[in-house]
Scaffold this active site. Structure first.
Site, PDB file in Angstrom:
ATOM      1  CD1 TRP A   1     -18.327  12.166 -18.221  1.00 58.06           C
ATOM      2  CD2 TRP A   1     -18.828  10.452 -16.866  1.00 58.06           C
ATOM      3  NE1 TRP A   1     -17.162  11.480 -17.958  1.00 58.06           N
ATOM      4  CE2 TRP A   1     -17.446  10.424 -17.133  1.00 58.06           C
ATOM      5  CE3 TRP A   1     -19.358   9.469 -16.040  1.00 58.06           C
ATOM      6  CZ2 TRP A   1     -16.590   9.466 -16.603  1.00 58.06           C
ATOM      7  CZ3 TRP A   1     -18.513   8.509 -15.514  1.00 58.06           C
ATOM      8  CH2 TRP A   1     -17.151   8.512 -15.794  1.00 58.06           C
TER       9      TRP A   1
ATOM     10  CD1 TRP B   1      -1.111  -0.545  -4.034  1.00 62.64           C
ATOM     11  CD2 TRP B   1      -1.526   0.630  -5.908  1.00 62.64           C
ATOM     12  NE1 TRP B   1      -1.541  -1.417  -5.013  1.00 62.64           N
ATOM     13  CE2 TRP B   1      -1.809  -0.726  -6.161  1.00 62.64           C
ATOM     14  CE3 TRP B   1      -1.708   1.558  -6.928  1.00 62.64           C
ATOM     15  CZ2 TRP B   1      -2.258  -1.180  -7.402  1.00 62.64           C
ATOM     16  CZ3 TRP B   1      -2.157   1.113  -8.165  1.00 62.64           C
ATOM     17  CH2 TRP B   1      -2.426  -0.230  -8.398  1.00 62.64           C
TER      18      TRP B   1
ATOM     19  CD  GLU C   1      -2.785  -1.263   0.018  1.00 62.55           C
ATOM     20  OE1 GLU C   1      -2.939  -0.276  -0.723  1.00 62.55           O
ATOM     21  OE2 GLU C   1      -3.297  -2.369  -0.237  1.00 62.55           O
TER      22      GLU C   1
ATOM     23  CG  ASN D   1      -8.695   1.300   0.027  1.00 65.11           C
ATOM     24  OD1 ASN D   1      -8.646   2.231  -0.758  1.00 65.11           O
ATOM     25  ND2 ASN D   1      -8.458   0.043  -0.349  1.00 65.11           N
TER      26      ASN D   1
ATOM     27  CD1 TRP E   1     -11.269  10.197  -6.331  1.00 68.16           C
ATOM     28  CD2 TRP E   1     -13.166   9.464  -7.259  1.00 68.16           C
ATOM     29  NE1 TRP E   1     -12.268  10.271  -5.388  1.00 68.16           N
ATOM     30  CE2 TRP E   1     -13.445   9.839  -5.917  1.00 68.16           C
ATOM     31  CE3 TRP E   1     -14.225   8.977  -8.043  1.00 68.16           C
ATOM     32  CZ2 TRP E   1     -14.714   9.728  -5.361  1.00 68.16           C
ATOM     33  CZ3 TRP E   1     -15.495   8.877  -7.475  1.00 68.16           C
ATOM     34  CH2 TRP E   1     -15.727   9.239  -6.158  1.00 68.16           C
TER      35      TRP E   1
END
Ligand code: FAD
Length: 471
Positions: free
Chosen positions: A300, A272, A269, A335, A376
């Site tokens: 969208w 990351w 992690e 998370n 995201w």
């Protein structure tokens, strides 16, 4: 050398393992923090954190013999002026990956050089150097696994953390800065009341959290990290790391002597985080634009009412609502639930990922440009090494799997507490007598789902077909 120097704190609000501070500790020094406005300046929850972190850093520095000078304005002008006012020819600071910070540093450097001084940047927020860790072909990485292998090779030889200085010599003629009451960072009215029950911003709070996680969380991290209801399942060190109250290298070293999958996954992690900042360094457009250009044409369906229902935790899908309310109340979300809530917004509701990113930016105490944008884009399927768009989380199944007993939902959506476990993640499907017994009327006490999950999924896949294979 006894020339005065400036230490400019940014995302390294700590005394220990701070190479910029170590570089100036034998000289008369002026420690400075500039509260700036600009693109992606801290959101409301982060400003709360920053206030308390600055107070804590200020107290620690005062204890060593020199107060922290805090001011507000344009650092490109303020830093060269301050350096000139104390006769400093060197300004030391930790490097940042944020595009606006890099531009500001370049302009500050130019202004300093014009006055015969210079800005010296140290690596303190990251363990790897984004300009040096490269693929065999000499390019930046865009895939996590080879990046993590290449970066981690260097971490085994990371020097041990630098101890905090025992005392500092304050620069003569140091100006007086803002007092905490003048920082202008705390929310008015104070909606962050619950934050203080959860968080202790500052270096001492960071070290206490790290120690408690090493003691109680690390060994079980492999299982605990996927159980949102478990308070010590993850480290909750993210805001401390974002503000640099503890260095990532300190983490790495602290886990050095430990063995087990918990430690290995925890280190992944941390990698990351390094990867997200590697991406941000090389793809500065990442916070605003999809890294896969085909997604610019994604159809969208921007809808203010849908976005608001999601933001307020009123979607009618319990695990999503619980996560969004946890975020609002304590400025942090687990998370696993971040992934579920983000997937629901992007895929079931077809809202642009940038709207979710912006809300997280404003409400997270750990809002971090690299991690937030990369995550995201990862969920949306438009980032580097992202989850494929067609992998759509079913939030009811996710809830049943990762919050089987419903403890997380009951904690953050107390109106659902009376439901039996088998309906806690799908109250809209509960028979009338079960709802009556739990004291819930759908539409009155808890919303009906804002979207039919099966329809939302099909609609998302149809929308994805419009961009599939286009890049
Ligand atoms: P732990 O599980 O204890 O992990 C230790 C540290 O590793 C974290 O503190 C964090 O610095 C880093 N880390 C863990 N997971 C990730 C990850 N997926 N990507 C990058 N670094 C990671 N993290 C942020 O720090 N700031 C953000 O703004 C942010 N936004 C996110 C948005 C979305 C949509 C998603 C899915 C994830 C986001 N994350 C963000 C990543 C992750 O959710 C948090 O870092 C983590 O939940 C923080 O809790 P922790 O400190 O207990 O993590």
């Amino acid at each position: 050398m006894h020339e005065p120097a400036l230490i400019w704190f940014r995302q390294d609000l700590r005394l220990a393992d701070n190479p910029a501070l170590a570089a100036v500790q034998d000289r008369p020094v002026l420690p400075v923090y500039v509260i700036e406005d600009g693109p992606w300046s801290p959101g409301a929850a982060s400003r709360w954190w920053l206030h308390h972190s600055l107070v804590s850093l200020g107290q620690a520095l005062a204890g060593l013999g020199t107060p922290l000078f805090v001011c507000r304005g344009d650092a490109r002008r303020i830093i060269p002026d301050l350096a000139a006012s104390i006769g400093a020819t060197e300004v030391h600071a930790g490097g940042q990956t944020e595009p606006a910070a890099r531009d500001r540093d370049a302009e500050t450097q130019t202004a300093l050089q014009a006055a015969g001084a210079r800005l010296i940047l140290h690596r303190s927020a990251l363990m790897h150097d984004p300009t040096r860790v490269r693929t065999a072909a000499g390019k930046p990485f865009s895939v996590y696994t080879p990046f993590s292998r290449a970066a981690a090779m260097g971490f085994d030889v990371l020097p041990p953390p630098i101890p905090a200085p025992r005392r500092l010599i304050g620069a003569a003629a140091a100006p007086t800065g803002l007092r905490p009451g003048q920082f202008g960072l705390l929310p008015r009215p104070d909606w962050a009341g619950e934050f203080a029950d959860w968080w202790t911003p500052g270096e001492a709070g960071a070290m206490a959290r790290l120690d408690s996680f090493l003691e109680d969380g690390l060994a079980d991290y492999a299982q605990g990290r996927d159980q949102p209801a478990m308070e010590d399942g993850t480290s909750r060190l993210s805001p401390h790391l974002h503000f640099g109250e503890v260095s990532p290298a300190t983490f790495w070293h602290a886990t050095q002597g430990r063995r087990g999958t918990g430690r290995d996954i925890f280190r992944k992690e941390l990698l990351w985080r390094e990867f997200s900042h590697h991406l941000l360094w090389h793809r500065p457009e990442m916070p605003e634009r999809a890294l896969r250009p085909a997604f610019d044409a994604f159809p969208w369906r921007s809808d203010a009412a849908m976005l608001r229902a999601w933001q307020r935790g009123r979607t009618g899908i319990p695990i999503v609502d619980a996560g969004m309310r946890q975020l609002w109340r304590i400025g942090w979300m687990h998370n696993r639930v971040r992934m579920i809530t983000a997937s629901f917004l992007i895929k079931h509701l077809l809202q642009p990922w940038q709207d979710g990113e912006a809300w997280f930016w404003d409400t997270l105490v750990d809002a971090d440009l690299g991690n937030n944008a990369a995550s995201w884009q990862w969920v949306a399927g438009c980032g580097a090494d992202a989850a494929p768009f067609f992998r759509i989380f079913n939030p009811v199944l996710q809830g049943q799997k990762f919050d089987a007993g419903g403890a997380y939902v009951r904690r953050w959506c107390p109106e659902l507490a009376g439901l039996p476990d088998r309906f806690i993640h799908r109250p809209h499907e509960a028979p009338a007598d079960v709802l009556r017994e739990a004291g819930i009327a759908i539409g009155r006490d808890y919303p009906a789902p804002v979207v039919d999950l099966a329809e939302g999924r099909s609609r998302a896949l149809a929308a994805f077909a419009a961009v599939k294979g286009a890049d």
